[in-house]
Design an enzyme around this catalytic site. Sequence first.
Site, PDB file in Angstrom:
ATOM      1  CD  GLU A 457     138.762  15.094  33.537  1.00  0.00           C
ATOM      2  OE1 GLU A 457     138.980  15.050  32.314  1.00  0.00           O
ATOM      3  OE2 GLU A 457     139.631  14.824  34.387  1.00  0.00           O
ATOM      4  CG  HIS A 460     141.161  17.691  29.666  1.00  0.00           C
ATOM      5  ND1 HIS A 460     142.406  18.070  29.224  1.00  0.00           N
ATOM      6  CD2 HIS A 460     141.356  17.147  30.906  1.00  0.00           C
ATOM      7  CE1 HIS A 460     143.314  17.769  30.159  1.00  0.00           C
ATOM      8  NE2 HIS A 460     142.701  17.223  31.187  1.00  0.00           N
TER       9      HIS A 460
HETATM   10 ZN    ZN Z   1     143.577  16.419  32.950  1.00  0.00          ZN
END
Ligand code: ZN
Length: 662
Positions: A457, A460
Amino acid sequence: MQNPLIPDFNSNINFQEFTVEKIEEAVSQIIASSKQKLDIIINVPAENRTFENTMKAYDELIALFETTYSLVYLTGYVSPLAANREIALQKLPDLGKFANEISLNENLYLAIKGYSQTSECKLLNGFKLKFVKHTVEEFERNGFALPKEKREELKIVKDKLTDLGVAFSSNISQYKDQLIVNEQDIEGLPDDYKMARKSDNGFYSIDLSYPSYRPFMKLAKSDKARKELYVKFLNRASGTNPTILKEILIYRNKKKDILGFDTYAKYALDDKMAKLPDNVWKFENQLLENIRSKMKTDYNELVVIKKNLSNDKIVGNVYPWQSSYYNHILLKTKYNVDDELVKEYFELNNVIKGIFQLCEKMFGISFEEKTTANTWHHEVKSYNLLFDNKIRGIFYLDLFPRDDKYNHAAMFPIISGRSTKNGYQLPVASLVCNFPKPTKERPSLMPHNEVITMLHEFGHLLHHLLTEAELASQSGTSVCLDFVETPSQFMENLAWNYDVLGLFAFHYKTNEKLPKYLFNKMLEAQNVGSGISTSQQIFYGMLDMELHDKYNPDNEITISEIVKKLQNEITPFEYLDGTCFEASFGHLNGYAAGYYSYLWSKVFSEDIFSVFEEKGIFNPETGKKYIDCILSKGSSIDEEDQIKAFLGREPNQKAFLKSIGI
Ligand SMILES: [Zn+2]
């Protein structure tokens, strides 16, 4: 007064001021102001159209609308106030409907198409030209280039597909069945699992949800019971969904016919990085070729375990309902990693600090906590991300579970970076996770796979925050679907690097560094069964492609026959007659010729990571190059060109194969 869900340029967002009234007001205000902006764009006289008053104005409209949309969305999933959550979730469909209206607005299409034919546009290049082309194509994928009657036909087909898709998914999620087993057939499962499923008559009821299914397939000693549960699991929605799936494929074919594509896969891939089905076929076949021997080795390892445990010394096959069971025994006996012990080296605060530190060392990024920021909950912290001594983005960390909070881990974008006449709008995002909360006795200890999730995460997040795109539409993670997981999967590798773990994997009591012997055991176990699991992913990807690129639903051959053929050709586990896996393979509805994306982006992420390994993980030049070539670009240039620019060569599968132990 300013509405807090419609924040000014680079102002702090005042989450504490969010109320039911403010949320309602923001939704109607943003819809009204977007309509006004839309009218202004549409009403520009044809001869006066410029990039500024048409394309940039459109991008700004979308950016501002999406900011409010994202804040309402975030509120619906994370606000600790029930009233705020309720109103936010209730208002989301209004915003969604309006967004649809924009994408179906014919006058807007004509305005943008009009601009695309101006002499100014003909001189454009780079991201501006890409934006114009992409926007026109997006409208035309909705049928705007078609004559009116064809467009009406398309609308009927699309509505029908929406209905079929909803029916397909809800038949899966609402399907209920269970296996009733006695004491003997549940042997192997832990007491808390058993207690939660015990009925008054002394039998146990095993339903088909993942928390019931997975442990049973892994631990139940009874082969007969596992097989029964497997058959039930693979027959979820098998009464209703095969017909629906066939109809979905028929209607998808109608859709591609109207839009003028040979196959549905060609339509679906037209706006992806892969571009053409042939590229995906080549990719999958090559990968399959490359992993076959590892897959066989993995399979033989399971056969040996089965043989050792059985009286029958001429064991032939391991069947699909046995793979998870024998794999578990294999991991326990041969590779034995104690997950509980590993956890003690991953205390949450250390991990967060460690990730910050590794970003500093790898990329030259730094972080500062915004102690005065107001957030939606006292446990939520806010940070500035700095690069080159400049604030490049703002983010929130919402790490612990709460009642009615979103219950997975994800990055929620809030504001997209873009240039404005006031300067650069800083991107804003939040990580929303559910890590174990510290208690009085014990701090929050993360299992190693949760550390991987956090890094994923965070990947991202960096992609969203380090953007330098001029346009919000090309900013951060707004890249092709088959590329968006590359920066996140890239980060997962760091959890398997001893130099990186050296920054933060310290025992929570003794402060002792994660011992090398334990790390080596983790590494050894990492690739147990990796050939089999990759073959499974290839099977899913190829099945999805077969149905959308080759299969003719009007033929006699059934989808089950295709599943059988592909499963037997690709995976080591023989197809079991009487099962109907496709009926509950929800991704056939969701992805539609897109399932390959997972492995596709993984291969690139490994290739990129191999450069870091080669040049040294903490080599600042490599980190900077990665930001320059990829993280800062969004979709302002082609994804394939970004990868090539970073690698300085064509990408290949070598690093991926190495990562799975080949
Ligand atoms: Zn992902």
